[in-house]
Design an enzyme around this catalytic site. Structure first.
Site, mmCIF file in Angstrom:
data_model
loop_
_atom_site.group_PDB
_atom_site.id
_atom_site.type_symbol
_atom_site.label_atom_id
_atom_site.label_comp_id
_atom_site.label_asym_id
_atom_site.label_seq_id
_atom_site.Cartn_x
_atom_site.Cartn_y
_atom_site.Cartn_z
ATOM 1 N N ASN A 105 -31.013 -23.219 -54.977
ATOM 2 C CA ASN A 105 -30.021 -24.112 -55.582
ATOM 3 C C ASN A 105 -28.825 -24.229 -54.655
ATOM 4 O OD1 ASN A 105 -28.556 -25.606 -57.535
ATOM 5 N ND2 ASN A 105 -27.563 -23.738 -58.265
ATOM 6 N N HIS A 107 -24.759 -24.970 -54.447
ATOM 7 C CA HIS A 107 -23.611 -24.904 -55.359
ATOM 8 C C HIS A 107 -22.320 -25.165 -54.589
ATOM 9 C CE1 HIS A 107 -21.390 -23.629 -58.910
ATOM 10 N NE2 HIS A 107 -20.646 -22.878 -58.132
ATOM 11 N N SER A 134 -22.508 -23.001 -51.150
ATOM 12 C CA SER A 134 -23.476 -21.906 -51.108
ATOM 13 C C SER A 134 -24.876 -22.409 -51.427
ATOM 14 C CB SER A 134 -23.116 -20.834 -52.156
ATOM 15 O OG SER A 134 -21.775 -20.405 -51.993
ATOM 16 N N ASP A 143 -26.058 -19.074 -61.331
ATOM 17 C CA ASP A 143 -25.613 -18.986 -59.928
ATOM 18 C C ASP A 143 -25.448 -17.534 -59.468
ATOM 19 O OD1 ASP A 143 -23.564 -21.805 -60.733
ATOM 20 O OD2 ASP A 143 -25.490 -21.798 -59.673
HETATM 21 C C1 GRF Z 1 -23.553 -31.112 -55.652
HETATM 22 O O1 GRF Z 1 -22.289 -30.710 -55.154
HETATM 23 C C2 GRF Z 1 -24.253 -29.936 -56.238
HETATM 24 O O2 GRF Z 1 -24.042 -28.722 -55.576
HETATM 25 C C3 GRF Z 1 -23.613 -29.871 -57.592
HETATM 26 O O3 GRF Z 1 -23.507 -31.206 -58.019
HETATM 27 C C4 GRF Z 1 -23.393 -32.003 -56.862
HETATM 28 C C5 GRF Z 1 -24.512 -33.002 -56.918
HETATM 29 O O4 GRF Z 1 -24.161 -34.062 -56.127
HETATM 30 N N1 GRF Z 1 -24.428 -29.086 -58.507
HETATM 31 P P1 GRF Z 1 -25.267 -35.158 -55.770
HETATM 32 O O5 GRF Z 1 -25.966 -35.505 -57.066
HETATM 33 O O6 GRF Z 1 -26.192 -34.519 -54.768
HETATM 34 O O7 GRF Z 1 -24.468 -36.279 -55.172
#
Ligand code: GRF
Length: 191
Positions: A105, A107, A134, A143
Site C-alpha cells: 500500500n 500512504h 511510504s 497502515d
Molecule cells: C494517494 O496519495 C494515496 O496514497 C492515498 O490517496 C491518494 C490517492 O491518489 N491513499 P490517486 O487516486 O492515486 O490520485
C-alpha cells in the site's frame, strides 16, 4: 510479475504505474485494476487496455461480504502482487490472509506518523514542518505493516491539504514504481 491494482479515486498513482509498466523493460505487468466504487481512475486502466472490475462496497451487506467478493475476483485474476493505490477502504482479514505478504500500500505520510485515511490533513493539523510518503506491506492493521520504502517531504508555509498532497504524490509514485520493480526482480521480498 503480474500486478493487480486497487483504487477508489482519481488513480494518479495508478496512472504512473501504468506508464512505467508500458515500458517493455519494466519487469511487472498490470493485469487488472479493481475498485470499490465507480472510481474515476478506472479510465486510466481502460486507456491502457487493462481490464477493470468494480466490487461496489455499497452493494454488500457487510465489509466481510465485500471482502469475500473482492477475494474471489482477485483469485480469478491470480496476481503475484496486489497494489493498493488510493484504495480508501480497510481490507477485511480474509483478503489480507489470502494474499499476504504480497499486498503493498502507498500512504501519503512518513509512517508510523499519521496513519489512516487523512494522513495529509493530519500532518497539516499537527503543524509539522515535514511529512513524507511510504510504501508498506499490508497487514491487518491500519497502515501498520512493514515499511518497504519511505521518503521525507517538506511541509511549506501556506500549504493546504491539496498543495501538500500534490507534493507528496509524485514521491509516492516514484517509490511505488521502484518497490514494484524490486519485488519483480526478487531484490525485495515483500516481507
Ligand atoms: C494517494 O496519495 C494515496 O496514497 C492515498 O490517496 C491518494 C490517492 O491518489 N491513499 P490517486 O487516486 O492515486 O490520485
Amino acid at each position: 510479475l503480474k500486478v493487480a491494482v486497487l483504487i477508489s479515486g482519481t488513480g494518479s498513482n495508478l496512472r504512473a504505474l501504468l506508464e512505467a509498466a508500458a515500458d517493455p523493460s519494466y519487469p511487472a505487468e498490470i493485469i487488472a485494476v479493481g475498485a470499490d466504487r465507480d472510481a474515476a481512475g478506472l479510465a486510466h486502466a481502460e486507456e491502457f487496455g487493462v481490464p477493470t472490475f468494480v466490487v461496489p462496497f455499497a452493494a454488500h451487506e457487510s465489509r466481510e461480504a465485500w471482502g469475500r467478493e473482492l477475494t474471489a475476483r482477485l483469485a480469478e485474476i491470480e496476481p503475484d502482487l496486489v497494489v493498493l493505490s488510493g484504495l480508501m477502504r480497510l481490507l477485511p482479514h480474509g483478503v489480507v490472509e489470502r494474499f499476504a505478504p504480497n499486498i503493498i500500500n502507498t500512504h501519503p505520510a512518513y509512517l508510523p506518523e499519521f496513519p489512516g485515511a487523512h494522513g495529509v490533513r493530519d500532518a497539516l493539523a499537527a503543524g509539522v514542518d515535514q511529512t513524507g510518503a511510504s510504501v508498506i506491506v499490508v497487514d491487518d492493521g491500519v497502515d501498520t505493516g512493514p515499511i518497504v520504502a519511505q521518503e521525507r517531504i517538506p511541509v511549506l508555509p501556506g500549504d493546504t491539504e491539496e498543495t501538500l498532497h500534490d507534493r507528496i504524490k509524485p514521491v509516492e509514485r516514484r517509490l511505488l514504481i521502484d518497490v514494484v520493480r524490486r519485488i519483480a526482480t526478487g531484490d525485495l521480498p515483500p516481507r
